[in-house]
Design an enzyme around this catalytic site. Structure first.
Site, short mmCIF file in Angstrom:
data_model
loop_
_atom_site.label_atom_id
_atom_site.label_comp_id
_atom_site.label_asym_id
_atom_site.label_seq_id
_atom_site.Cartn_x
_atom_site.Cartn_y
_atom_site.Cartn_z
N SER A 210 29.51 50.00 -10.48
CA SER A 210 28.82 50.97 -11.32
C SER A 210 28.03 51.98 -10.49
O SER A 210 28.57 52.60 -9.58
CB SER A 210 27.93 50.22 -12.32
OG SER A 210 27.48 51.05 -13.36
N ASP A 374 35.93 51.22 -20.39
CA ASP A 374 35.50 49.83 -20.22
C ASP A 374 34.28 49.49 -21.06
O ASP A 374 33.62 48.48 -20.84
CB ASP A 374 35.24 49.52 -18.74
CG ASP A 374 33.99 50.23 -18.19
OD1 ASP A 374 33.31 50.96 -18.94
OD2 ASP A 374 33.70 50.06 -16.98
N HIS A 408 32.85 46.63 -18.71
CA HIS A 408 32.08 47.05 -17.54
C HIS A 408 31.50 45.84 -16.82
O HIS A 408 31.64 45.72 -15.60
CB HIS A 408 30.96 47.99 -18.01
CG HIS A 408 30.35 48.79 -16.93
ND1 HIS A 408 30.99 49.84 -16.31
CD2 HIS A 408 29.12 48.72 -16.34
CE1 HIS A 408 30.20 50.38 -15.41
NE2 HIS A 408 29.06 49.71 -15.39
#
Length: 429
Positions: A210, A374, A408
């Site tokens: 991320s 996601d 995610h």
């Protein structure tokens, strides 16, 4: 000659309504040996734990009135995250949120802590700070990935290292002050060098999740190319495109209308309004252009007119100017890292693509229009990443993988996704 210098690995599968990159089969498990290249992990947003200490200069700006008094002059304490302490005294949530706030110093041209608040990142260089006392954080801060790497022979402090960072700060446009991020870049490079030296001078595999991917891309781009080619074996970036996400516009709008009750909520929404990083993952004009992302009866807001959206959400002229001058140039000028790279993203999960506040009231939950991704990162930004990286003639190796039905956080917690990530790390070895 060019074909010999550059390998672009993309595996294509056509699914239903579009063309996607498919993961392919997971290779058989490989026996871990001492030949493993060292790995440095860079976690996602809010996954760097922070200690703080308070001096007499600190003046609380929130309730309860005694915030900070009991800790002033008493050394370091855990500021983020402190699940156990808050379970014992939830009233301290507003105190911790206040102590996490940043202020912008117009003289220095940079962000800093509140006066009287000193902070430090916990256990930089190790993965110990990825282990939170909050059970819910186990799946979002690389702890399960650490365990998976340990199962194949990686050892904390020997060939496995961590580069947590202060997630409140962010890279600024070249030429502008960004002291804390600059310190992170220096520490990151030194950690990579020491990891290499400790492992027979083998170059390092960097694995990010991320927001950590953005920090690493910028750090690599601002590092000398000979250094990159000497010390970086492979860059594995999980769950990040290059265009931000419309989802990130929602908390910035909602944070103008009241403070959430939890510390986590105050950090991710209200607290973010003070953070340098709050603008870092807003939708990029390069990817989204003039397409409406926030829709009201009176106005539509796109990436192209993001400044107008921020003003409507209650940001001051100075704050909007900082978005334009500090954050936006970083977003617009992301470049290929020029090291061997694999990007792995989830796909097939409903992901916010538009927010509809029809009455223009940002205090209510918007109607959500979904696309693919996601759950946080849109497929559109991943395809933009493929264009950015894959089309650069100096990027010698780039591989893009999409894992169906992976969220995610599932990328670093679900068993199948973890096996795929670990197989890429082994493949890079």
């Amino acid at each position: 000659m060019e074909s010999q210098q550059r390998l672009l690995a993309l595996v294509i599968l056509v699914l239903g309504n579009g063309t996607f990159l498919f993961v392919g089969a997971v290779p058989a498990a490989q026996e871990a040996t001492s030949s493993l290249h060292p790995v440095v992990l860079v976690p996602g947003n809010t996954c760097g734990q922070l200690d703080a200490r308070l001096t007499d200069e600190y003046e609380p700006s929130t309730t309860p009135p005694g915030c900070g008094i009991q800790k002033q002059g008493r050394g370091w304490f855990r500021l983020w995250e402190n699940f156990t302490a808050l379970q014992e005294d939830p009233a301290l949530s507003s105190c911790y949120a206040d102590e996490l706030r940043l202020v912008y110093d117009p003289v220095a041209g940079d962000y800093r802590n509140l006066p009287g608040v000193k902070t430090r990142v916990v256990s930089f260089g190790t993965t110990r700070s990825f282990r939170f006392d909050d059970p819910a954080r186990k799946n979002v801060c690389m702890e399960r990935l650490v365990e998976a790497l340990e199962e194949i022979g990686y050892t904390q402090g020997a060939n496995l290292f961590g580069a947590p960072y202060d997630f409140r700060y962010a890279p600024a446009a070249p030429g502008l002050a960004s002291g804390v991020f600059s310190e992170f870049m220096s520490s990151f490079r030194l950690l990579v060098e020491r990891a290499s030296e400790r492992n027979g001078n083998k170059p390092v595999i960097v694995v990010t999740h991320s927001l950590g991917g953005l920090f690493t891309m910028v750090s690599l781009d601002r590092s000398p190319l000979p250094w990159r080619r000497r010390y970086i074996k492979h860059f594995v970036m999980l769950c990040l495109g290059v265009g931000g996400s419309p989802l990130n516009m929602w908390p910035l709008a909602a944070s103008n209308v009241g403070s959430p009750s939890s510390l986590l909520g105050s950090v991710l929404t209200y607290g973010n309004r003070s953070f340098a990083s709050m603008f870092s993952l807003l939708p990029s004009p390069k990817v989204y252009g003039s397409r409406p992302l926030v829709i009201t009866r009176a106005n539509n807001y796109s990436a192209d007119n993001m400044a107008e959206f921020l003003a409507a959400a209650g940001f001051s002229d100075d704050e909007v100017a900082r978005y334009r001058t500090r954050a936006l140039p970083v977003t617009l000028n992301l470049r290929a890292p020029l090291v061997p790279m694999t990007s792995i993203n989830g796909v097939g999960v409903p992901t916010v693509d538009k927010l509809v506040f029809w009455d223009g009231n940002f205090s209510v939950k918007p109607q959500l229009v979904y696309g693919d991704g996601d759950g946080q990162i849109n497929l559109e930004t991943v395809l933009a990443l493929e264009s950015l990286i894959g089309d650069d003639p100096d990027q010698r190796y780039f591989k893009s993988i999409l894992i169906p039905n992976t969220t995610h956080k599932g990328m670093i917690s679900d068993e199948f996704a973890l096996k795929r990530v670990v197989s890429e790390i082994l493949g890079a070895n």
